[in-house]
Enzyme design. Structure first.
Site, PDB file in Angstrom:
ATOM      1  N   ASP A 162       0.825  -1.219   0.000  1.00 40.81           N
ATOM      2  CA  ASP A 162       0.000   0.000   0.000  1.00 40.81           C
ATOM      3  C   ASP A 162       0.858   1.268   0.000  1.00 40.81           C
ATOM      4  O   ASP A 162       2.086   1.219  -0.115  1.00 40.81           O
ATOM      5  CB  ASP A 162      -0.947  -0.064   1.221  1.00 40.81           C
ATOM      6  CG  ASP A 162      -2.313   0.518   0.934  1.00 40.81           C
ATOM      7  OD1 ASP A 162      -2.394   1.460   0.132  1.00 40.81           O
ATOM      8  OD2 ASP A 162      -3.299   0.052   1.537  1.00 40.81           O
ATOM      9  N   ASP A 218     -10.099   3.435  -3.520  1.00 42.67           N
ATOM     10  CA  ASP A 218     -10.755   2.237  -2.999  1.00 42.67           C
ATOM     11  C   ASP A 218     -12.162   2.046  -3.563  1.00 42.67           C
ATOM     12  O   ASP A 218     -12.956   2.970  -3.611  1.00 42.67           O
ATOM     13  CB  ASP A 218     -10.865   2.330  -1.469  1.00 42.67           C
ATOM     14  CG  ASP A 218      -9.522   2.086  -0.802  1.00 42.67           C
ATOM     15  OD1 ASP A 218      -8.510   2.011  -1.518  1.00 42.67           O
ATOM     16  OD2 ASP A 218      -9.498   1.977   0.433  1.00 42.67           O
TER      17      ASP A 218
END
Ligand code: GLA
Length: 672
Positions: A162, A218
Site C-alpha cells: 500500500d 478504494d
C-alpha cells in the site's frame, strides 16, 4: 529481449529521470528485472478487506480456504487467499521483525500458510510502502529486506503493498526497494502495488517488479459514487481503468481493485444481482485480478454462480492477456471488444443507462472475417445465458439498465444453433403513474441466415399489474433480416408501492423445419410514480420519487439537525433541510408552471459549509446558484418548470468537502 511494450515503458521511466537513482541502489538485482514470470494471467483469489476490514483472524482465513474448495471456487481458478491490513501486532519485536497480531493470529502466519497450502491454495499478505499501514500498524518502509525475508520464511506467495504513511519518499524508490527485496528471496511472491492509480504507476510498475498495480482509489459496493466521495463505485472505476489498457499484459496487470460481488457492508447500498453480474463481467473483460471480496463461507447461490462462471473466467484468463476496451459509445450504451488468443472475439454490451436498450455491433466492425463466403456467418455464445446462436453479422441484444451482455464470437457455421433473434422494447417513458395505462411496443428481429418459425411472444408482469395484447402474439415466421411486431397495454395498479417493477418478455420459436425449439428473453422496468402535485404545493408536504443525502436524514419543515430552517437569520416554517451531496426528485408530469424557494446554508453550522444549489428538469440544469456559504443571505429562486416531468433539487459540495454542508430549500413550492 525486450518486447515493444517493455521498451516503451523503459522510455517512460527514463523521462522521469529516475533511472540512475534506481540503478545505483541495485547491487545484486538489475533495476529492470521484472517479475513477469509470475501472474501470466490475472491473479484470482480472495481478499479480506472489502467484507471484513480489520475483523480478521486465523480462523477466518482457514475457513475461507475451506470454502474456496467446497464452493467450487478453487476448481474455477481462484488460488490466492489474501490477508489485507490488520494482521500485524502494533509493534515490531526486539529484532525489528514484524509480528503477527497476538489475538488475531496467535500461532503466526506460518501455520495459516501451511493450512492454505495444504488445500492447494496460496497465501497473500499486506503491508505499506510507508512507516505505517493505512490502519496505523507497522509497515515496511526502511525494512524492505527484513520484511520480505519474513514473508518468504512464513510461506507467503503474494504481497499487496500500500501507499499510506509514505513520508513523501519518491514512490519509485519505495516500490523498487520492495520489488528488489522480494526478488532477493528465493520465493515466488506476486507483487501487487497499491498506490491508488497515482504517480503514473502503470507506466513503470512492471519495471520495479510489480505484477499488478491499483489504478484507482478504494472500491465500495456502490454502482456510481459521487465525484466528491473518497471512494469509487463500479462505473467510476471502469472509466478510470479503461484508458490504461495498453499497459496490461501477461505478468503485469492494471488492478481496478477487488470484487464487490456479494459484499454487504453498512453504509453502502450494495449491488443488485444484475449490477454484480455487470461488475464481474467488466472486471473479467478488463483482464483485472479477480479477487472476491465477499464472505465466501456464507454466500447465496446467485453470488456463487456469478463468481464461478467458467466462460466469463475464461475471458479473464485468456492467454493473450489483452485488456478489453471500448469500441463504440452511444450515449449510455457501450460496446467493448476483447480479442482472444484463439482468434475469437469477446464482446461486452454494457448498458450504464437507466432503461433497457437494444444495441450492439457487427462482425465486420469487430474485424471478424467471413472468409468462407456467403454461406457462412458467425457463431455467438452468450456467456451468461449459455445460449449459442447463429448470426449473419449483427451482434446485438436488448440489455436492461445496469446490465451487460457478454458474447464470445467466432466465424463459422454452428452444427446445432438457431438464428439469433433480438428484442426491441419501446415502452415510452420509464415511469408510470398509479392506475395509468401504457402501450408497450415490442419487436423481434431475425439476425440469422435462416427463417425462424412458429413464433410466440409472452409478457410476464409483476403481481397486480394488468397486461393485455393489442395485436397477435403468435406469428408463422420471420425471414432473415425481418421483424415481427406487437404491442401490449400495461396498466399499473391503483394501490402500489413506489418503486421499480420488472417485466420479462419471452419469445419461443422453432427452427430446422420445426424440429427444434429455441427461446430468448429480455427484461425492462417501469418505475411507479406518486400522483403529481396540484395547485400550490409545498414540496415538504409532497411524496418524492427519489431522495439522497450525503449525511444525516432529510428534514421536512426542519433542518438536517432538526432545527427551525434558518438562513442568514431568516427563519422559515416550511421547506426541506438536507446536506450535500443531495438529490431530491419529484414527479410533476408537466402540470406545474413555477418552482420557487429560498436557498442557503443553514445557520445551525456557524461559519462553515459551502454548497451550490441547482434545479434540474428532466436531466437538464435549469438554474444553479453560486457557491453559497454560512451566513450568506437566502437566495430566492424562481424557475419556469412548465413541461418538466421530473424535477430534481440538487445540492453539491462547494469545492472543499461535504463537511458542514447543511443546505436548506426553504419555502420550496411548486405552483400550477
Ligand atoms: C487502503 C487500500 C485498501 C485497503 C486499506 C487497508 O485504503 O487501498 O485496498 O488495503 O488500505 O487499510
Amino acid at each position: 529481449m525486450l518486447s515493444e511494450t517493455r521498451r516503451t515503458i523503459l522510455k517512460g521511466i527514463g523521462a522521469f529521470g529516475a533511472v540512475s537513482v534506481i540503478t545505483n541502489e541495485f547491487d545484486q538485482v538489475s533495476a529492470y528485472e521484472t517479475n513477469d514470470h509470475l501472474a501470466q494471467t490475472p491473479p484470482m483469489g480472495w481478499n479480506s478487506w472489502n467484507q471484513f476490514a480489520c475483523d480478521i483472524s486465523a480462523e477466518l482465513i482457514k475457513e475461507t480456504a475451506d470454502a474456496m474448495v467446497e464452493s467450487g471456487m478453487r476448481e474455477a481458478g481462484y488460488e490466492y487467499i489474501n490477508i489485507d491490513d490488520c494482521w500485524m501486532a502494533s509493534e515490531r519485536d526486539d529484532d525489528g521483525n514484524l509480528q503477527p497480531h497476538p489475538e488475531r493470529f496467535p500461532n503466526g502466519i506460518e501455520g495459516v500458510a501451511e493450512y492454505v497450502h495444504d488445500k492447494g491454495l496460496k497465501l497473500g499478505i499486506y503491508s505499506s510502502a510507508g512507516t505505517r499501514t493505512c490502519q496505523g500498524l507497522p509497515a515496511s518502509l526502511g525494512y524492505e529486506e527484513q520484511d520480505a525475508r519474513s514473508y518468504a520464511e512464513w510461506g507467503v506467495d503474494y504481497l499487496k503493498y500500500d501507499n499510506c504513511y509514505n513520508q513523501g519518499v519518491d514512490p519509485r524508490d519505495r516500490y523498487a526497494a520492495m520489488g528488489k527485496a522480494l526478488r532477493k528471496t528465493d520465493r515466488d511472491i506476486v507483487y501487487s502495488i497499491c498506490c491508488w492509480g497515482k504517480y503514473d504507476i502503470y507506466k513503470w510498475g512492471a519495471d520495479v517488479g510489480g505484477n499488478l498495480w491499483r489504478t484507482t482509489g478504494d472500491i465500495k459496493p456502490v454502482w456510481n459514487a459521487n465525484d466528491s466521495a473518497w471512494y469509487e463505485g463500479i462505473v467510476d472505476i471502469i472509466d478510470l481503468n479503461e484508458p490504461l489498457a495498453q499497459y496490461a499484459g501477461p505478468g503485469h496487470w492494471n488492478d481496478p481493485d477487488m470484487l464487490e460481488v456479494g459484499v454487504e457492508v453498512e453504509g453502502y447500498p450494495g449491488l443488485s444481482d444484475r449490477e454484480a453480474r455487470a461488475h464481474f463481467s467488466m472486471w473479467a473483460f478488463m483482464a483485472a485480478p479477480l479477487l472476491a471480496g465477499n464472505d465466501i463461507r456464507d454466500m447465496d447461490e446467485t453470488t456463487q454462480k456469478i463468481l464461478t462462471n467458467e466462460d466469463v473466467i475464461a475471458l479473464n484468463q485468456d492467454p493473450a492477456g489483452v485488456q478489453g476496451y471500448r469500441l463504440t459509445v452511444d450515449g449510455k450504451q457501450e460496446v467493448w471488444k476483447k480479442p482472444l488468443a484463439n482468434g475469437d472475439v469477446a464482446v461486452a454490451l454494457f448498458n450504464r443507462g437507466d432503461s433497457t436498450k437494444t444495441f450492439g455491433t457487427t462482425a465486420e466492425a469487430l474485424d471478424l472475417e467471413d472468409s468462407a463466403g456467403n454461406s457462412s456467418g458467425f457463431v455467438v455464445d452468450d456467456l451468461w445465458t449459455k445460449e449459442t446462436r447463429f448470426t449473419r453479422g449483427p451482434i446485438k441484444d436488448s440489455v436492461p439498465s445496469h446490465g451487460v451482455t457478454l458474447f464470445r464470437v467466432r466465424q463459422g457455421t454452428p452444427d446445432d444453433a438457431p438464428s439469433a433473434v433480438t428484442f426491441d422494447v419501446d415502452g415510452g417513458s420509464d415511469s408510470i403513474e398509479r392506475g395509468e395505462t401504457r402501450s408497450v411496443t415490442v419487436s423481434l428481429t431475425n439476425d440469422g441466415r435462416t427463417a425462424v418459425e412458429d413464433i410466440e411472444l409472452n409478457l410476464d408482469a409483476p403481481d397486480g399489474w394488468n397486461v393485455s395484447p393489442q395485436s397477435a402474439v403468435t406469428f408463422d415466421n420471420a425471414a432473415p433480416g425481418k421483424s415481427i411486431e406487437t404491442s401490449w397495454e400495461v396498466t399499473a395498479p391503483e394501490q402500489i408501492d413506489q418503486g421499480e417493477y420488472e417485466f420479462t418478455l419471452h419469445a419461443s420459436y422453432t427452427w430446422d423445419d420445426g424440429a427444434k425449439t429455441a427461446s430468448t428473453s429480455t427484461v425492462w422496468e417501469l418505475e411507479t410514480l406518486p400522483a403529481p402535485p396540484t395547485g400550490e404545493t409545498y414540496l415538504s408536504d409532497h411524496e418524492w420519487v427519489d431522495a439522497t443525502i450525503g449525511w444525516g436524514s432529510i428534514g421536512l419543515d426542519e433542518s438536517v439537525n432538526g432545527n427551525v430552517l434558518t438562513i442568514g437569520e431568516a427563519t422559515y416554517e416550511k421547506g426541506i433541510g438536507t446536506h450535500a451531496e443531495s438529490e431530491i426528485t419529484y414527479w410533476l408530469d408537466g402540470t406545474m408552471s413555477q418552482f420557487v424557494a429560498d436557498v442557503g446554508v443553514d445557520d445551525e453550522v456557524t461559519g462553515k459549509g459551502t454548497v451550490r444549489f441547482s434545479i434540474v428538469g428532466d436531466g437538464e440544469t435549469l438554474t444553479e446558484t453560486d457557491v453559497l456559504t454560512n451566513g450568506d443571505d437566502p437566495v430566492s429562486l424562481s424557475v419556469d418548470v412548465s413541461s418538466v416531468d421530473k424535477l430534481t433539487l440538487v445540492v453539491t459540495d462547494g469545492g472543499d468537502n461535504i463537511n458542514y454542508d447543511h443546505a436548506d430549500w426553504a419555502d420550496a413550492q411548486v405552483l400550477e
